[in-house]
Motif scaffolding. Structure first.
Motif, PDB file in Angstrom:
ATOM      1  N   GLU A  72       0.835  -1.207   0.000  1.00 58.01           N
ATOM      2  CA  GLU A  72       0.000   0.000   0.000  1.00 58.01           C
ATOM      3  C   GLU A  72       0.866   1.252   0.000  1.00 58.01           C
ATOM      4  OE1 GLU A  72      -3.556   2.096   2.665  1.00 58.01           O
ATOM      5  OE2 GLU A  72      -2.718   0.159   3.246  1.00 58.01           O
ATOM      6  N   ARG A  73       1.920   1.232   0.795  1.00 56.18           N
ATOM      7  CA  ARG A  73       2.824   2.384   0.854  1.00 56.18           C
ATOM      8  C   ARG A  73       3.509   2.605  -0.483  1.00 56.18           C
ATOM      9  NH1 ARG A  73       5.533   5.331   5.602  1.00 56.18           N
ATOM     10  NH2 ARG A  73       6.945   6.690   4.477  1.00 56.18           N
ATOM     11  N   ALA A  74       3.856   1.529  -1.165  1.00 54.28           N
ATOM     12  CA  ALA A  74       4.545   1.628  -2.456  1.00 54.28           C
ATOM     13  C   ALA A  74       3.593   1.978  -3.593  1.00 54.28           C
ATOM     14  CB  ALA A  74       5.255   0.317  -2.772  1.00 54.28           C
ATOM     15  N   GLY A  75       2.278   1.898  -3.339  1.00 56.34           N
ATOM     16  CA  GLY A  75       1.297   2.201  -4.376  1.00 56.34           C
ATOM     17  C   GLY A  75       1.122   1.094  -5.388  1.00 56.34           C
ATOM     18  N   VAL A  76       1.339  -0.159  -4.948  1.00 58.06           N
ATOM     19  CA  VAL A  76       1.150  -1.302  -5.849  1.00 58.06           C
ATOM     20  C   VAL A  76       0.218  -2.300  -5.168  1.00 58.06           C
ATOM     21  CG1 VAL A  76       3.473  -0.985  -6.800  1.00 58.06           C
ATOM     22  CG2 VAL A  76       3.112  -2.644  -4.967  1.00 58.06           C
ATOM     23  N   SER A  77      -0.298  -3.229  -5.962  1.00 60.09           N
ATOM     24  CA  SER A  77      -1.174  -4.251  -5.391  1.00 60.09           C
ATOM     25  C   SER A  77      -0.348  -5.272  -4.615  1.00 60.09           C
ATOM     26  CB  SER A  77      -1.937  -4.960  -6.505  1.00 60.09           C
ATOM     27  OG  SER A  77      -1.046  -5.734  -7.298  1.00 60.09           O
ATOM     28  N   ARG A  78      -1.041  -5.980  -3.735  1.00 55.42           N
ATOM     29  CA  ARG A  78      -0.347  -7.037  -2.999  1.00 55.42           C
ATOM     30  C   ARG A  78       0.162  -8.115  -3.953  1.00 55.42           C
ATOM     31  NH1 ARG A  78      -2.071  -9.942   2.649  1.00 55.42           N
ATOM     32  NH2 ARG A  78      -0.441 -11.527   2.634  1.00 55.42           N
ATOM     33  N   GLY A  79      -0.628  -8.388  -5.006  1.00 52.13           N
ATOM     34  CA  GLY A  79      -0.201  -9.381  -5.994  1.00 52.13           C
ATOM     35  C   GLY A  79       1.081  -8.965  -6.690  1.00 52.13           C
ATOM     36  N   ALA A  80       1.208  -7.665  -7.022  1.00 55.20           N
ATOM     37  CA  ALA A  80       2.430  -7.171  -7.662  1.00 55.20           C
ATOM     38  C   ALA A  80       3.614  -7.295  -6.706  1.00 55.20           C
ATOM     39  CB  ALA A  80       2.244  -5.717  -8.092  1.00 55.20           C
ATOM     40  N   ALA A  81       3.363  -7.009  -5.427  1.00 51.99           N
ATOM     41  CA  ALA A  81       4.437  -7.138  -4.437  1.00 51.99           C
ATOM     42  C   ALA A  81       4.903  -8.583  -4.337  1.00 51.99           C
ATOM     43  CB  ALA A  81       3.963  -6.636  -3.080  1.00 51.99           C
ATOM     44  N   GLN A  82       3.948  -9.520  -4.331  1.00 51.72           N
ATOM     45  CA  GLN A  82       4.306 -10.924  -4.199  1.00 51.72           C
ATOM     46  C   GLN A  82       4.894 -11.492  -5.489  1.00 51.72           C
ATOM     47  OE1 GLN A  82       0.480 -12.286  -2.617  1.00 51.72           O
ATOM     48  NE2 GLN A  82       1.467 -12.656  -0.632  1.00 51.72           N
ATOM     49  N   HIS A  83       4.665 -10.821  -6.608  1.00 53.69           N
ATOM     50  CA  HIS A  83       5.338 -11.217  -7.846  1.00 53.69           C
ATOM     51  C   HIS A  83       6.840 -10.991  -7.708  1.00 53.69           C
ATOM     52  CE1 HIS A  83       6.315 -11.600 -12.098  1.00 53.69           C
ATOM     53  NE2 HIS A  83       6.897 -10.409 -12.032  1.00 53.69           N
ATOM     54  N   HIS A  84       7.217  -9.879  -7.098  1.00 52.59           N
ATOM     55  CA  HIS A  84       8.641  -9.571  -6.905  1.00 52.59           C
ATOM     56  C   HIS A  84       9.217 -10.301  -5.699  1.00 52.59           C
ATOM     57  CE1 HIS A  84       9.166  -6.331  -9.902  1.00 52.59           C
ATOM     58  NE2 HIS A  84       7.894  -6.079  -9.670  1.00 52.59           N
ATOM     59  N   PHE A  85       8.433 -10.384  -4.629  1.00 52.16           N
ATOM     60  CA  PHE A  85       8.902 -10.989  -3.382  1.00 52.16           C
ATOM     61  C   PHE A  85       7.806 -11.932  -2.881  1.00 52.16           C
ATOM     62  CE2 PHE A  85      10.566  -6.616  -3.641  1.00 52.16           C
ATOM     63  CZ  PHE A  85      11.924  -6.899  -3.745  1.00 52.16           C
ATOM     64  N   PRO A  86       7.898 -13.219  -3.198  1.00 56.85           N
ATOM     65  CA  PRO A  86       6.808 -14.158  -2.883  1.00 56.85           C
ATOM     66  C   PRO A  86       6.461 -14.241  -1.395  1.00 56.85           C
ATOM     67  CG  PRO A  86       8.313 -15.117  -4.482  1.00 56.85           C
ATOM     68  CD  PRO A  86       8.949 -13.841  -4.019  1.00 56.85           C
ATOM     69  N   THR A  87       7.459 -14.039  -0.510  1.00 61.01           N
ATOM     70  CA  THR A  87       7.182 -14.128   0.921  1.00 61.01           C
ATOM     71  C   THR A  87       7.660 -12.866   1.626  1.00 61.01           C
ATOM     72  OG1 THR A  87       9.322 -15.096   1.543  1.00 61.01           O
ATOM     73  CG2 THR A  87       7.607 -16.620   0.797  1.00 61.01           C
ATOM     74  N   ARG A  88       7.175 -12.697   2.837  1.00 62.41           N
ATOM     75  CA  ARG A  88       7.610 -11.550   3.641  1.00 62.41           C
ATOM     76  C   ARG A  88       9.116 -11.603   3.883  1.00 62.41           C
ATOM     77  NH1 ARG A  88       6.412 -10.361   9.954  1.00 62.41           N
ATOM     78  NH2 ARG A  88       6.419  -8.079   9.911  1.00 62.41           N
ATOM     79  N   GLU A  89       9.626 -12.805   4.121  1.00 65.49           N
ATOM     80  CA  GLU A  89      11.064 -12.954   4.354  1.00 65.49           C
ATOM     81  C   GLU A  89      11.867 -12.551   3.119  1.00 65.49           C
ATOM     82  OE1 GLU A  89       8.778 -15.128   5.257  1.00 65.49           O
ATOM     83  OE2 GLU A  89       8.946 -14.819   7.432  1.00 65.49           O
ATOM     84  N   ASP A  90      11.366 -12.904   1.922  1.00 61.17           N
ATOM     85  CA  ASP A  90      12.039 -12.495   0.681  1.00 61.17           C
ATOM     86  C   ASP A  90      12.099 -10.970   0.591  1.00 61.17           C
ATOM     87  OD1 ASP A  90      12.393 -15.103  -0.217  1.00 61.17           O
ATOM     88  OD2 ASP A  90      10.480 -15.143  -1.277  1.00 61.17           O
ATOM     89  N   LEU A  91      10.981 -10.322   0.902  1.00 61.22           N
ATOM     90  CA  LEU A  91      10.924  -8.873   0.819  1.00 61.22           C
ATOM     91  C   LEU A  91      11.922  -8.226   1.769  1.00 61.22           C
ATOM     92  CD1 LEU A  91       9.699  -6.138   0.023  1.00 61.22           C
ATOM     93  CD2 LEU A  91       7.868  -6.559   1.674  1.00 61.22           C
ATOM     94  N   PHE A  92      11.932  -8.674   3.007  1.00 62.66           N
ATOM     95  CA  PHE A  92      12.775  -7.986   3.983  1.00 62.66           C
ATOM     96  C   PHE A  92      14.230  -8.435   3.931  1.00 62.66           C
ATOM     97  CE2 PHE A  92       8.588  -6.892   5.542  1.00 62.66           C
ATOM     98  CZ  PHE A  92       8.775  -5.530   5.736  1.00 62.66           C
ATOM     99  N   THR A  93      14.496  -9.616   3.388  1.00 62.11           N
ATOM    100  CA  THR A  93      15.893  -9.972   3.113  1.00 62.11           C
ATOM    101  C   THR A  93      16.457  -9.046   2.039  1.00 62.11           C
ATOM    102  OG1 THR A  93      15.556 -12.293   3.705  1.00 62.11           O
ATOM    103  CG2 THR A  93      17.451 -11.788   2.315  1.00 62.11           C
ATOM    104  N   ALA A  94      15.645  -8.779   1.001  1.00 62.40           N
ATOM    105  CA  ALA A  94      16.076  -7.823  -0.030  1.00 62.40           C
ATOM    106  C   ALA A  94      16.189  -6.420   0.559  1.00 62.40           C
ATOM    107  CB  ALA A  94      15.082  -7.827  -1.194  1.00 62.40           C
TER     108      ALA A  94
END
Length: 223
Positions: A72-94
């Motif tokens: 929401e903060r990035a202005g993208v859908s949750r699906g778009a976020a999970q396309h780049h980072f499938p899991t929360r751990e993937d997102l925050f490791t990046a």
């Protein structure tokens, strides 16, 4: 006319050569015209997600920084976020890697005018939003098994880079006794001020501490 007085048959008219048709232009590979813009958009989306993840960590901490909140903060859908980072751990490791690189880049861009300015610049880095996000990552890594090795590794890298750049900017000669420890003491002091800033932003006190450390470093480093 031939020898028997007859006219030779007329030669058949030469048919004109058919016009050579121009070779058809080579068509671009399907999707090649749009691959560039699509890749640019994908990179931009990924960048926005990483920046949003860091901002959420700095403001909300680990518990409040879910994938949905970051998206929401990035202005993208949750699906778009999970396309780049499938899991929360993937997102925050990046995000850990992004914070580490941003902090290293900020260190490399510090001004080199004089020692007090360098000391103030180092302290500002350790009391700003990037360090605040890093602190939340440290806390999260203490409980999240998947994050801990990556955070530990990258923080060690940033620490080495910070020390090397501080030595360079301060003009410190580490072959002299006590100089290495003085530079490390400066960085430890800056981290401590960063921790204190989580609770209160006592800028006036911080400025006095920075001024005193600048004087101590002048005595310890000489030159």
């Amino acid at each position: 006319m031939t020898g028997n007085g007859t006219q030779p048959p007329p030669s058949p008219a030469t048919s004109p050569s058919p016009a050579t048709s121009p070779s058809p232009a080579t068509s671009p590979a399907p999707g090649s015209r749009t691959a560039g813009p699509k890749q640019d958009r994908s990179r931009a989306t990924r960048q926005r997600l990483l920046e949003a993840a860091v901002a959420c960590l700095a403001e909300r901490g680990w518990a409040g920084s879910t994938v949905a909140v970051v998206a929401e903060r990035a202005g993208v859908s949750r699906g778009a976020a999970q396309h780049h980072f499938p899991t929360r751990e993937d997102l925050f490791t990046a995000a850990v890697e992004y914070v580490a690189e941003e902090r290293s880049q900020a260190l490399r861009e510090l001004p080199t005018t004089d020692r007090p300015t360098v000391v103030a610049g180092l302290v500002d880095l350790y009391t700003g939003p990037l360090f605040r996000a890093a602190l939340h990552l440290w806390v999260a890594a203490s409980d999240e098994e998947q994050l801990r090795p990556r955070v530990t590794e990258l923080e060690a890298r940033v620490g080495r880079e910070a020390h090397r750049i501080a030595v360079e900017l301060l003009g410190a000669d580490e072959s002299r006794p006590g100089v290495r420890e003085s530079v490390q003491g400066l960085l430890d002091m800056a981290r401590g001020l960063g921790l204190a800033t989580l609770l209160t932003d006592d800028r006036a006190r911080r400025e006095r501490v920075v001024a005193q450390w600048s004087r101590l470093l002048d005595e310890a480093l000489g030159g």
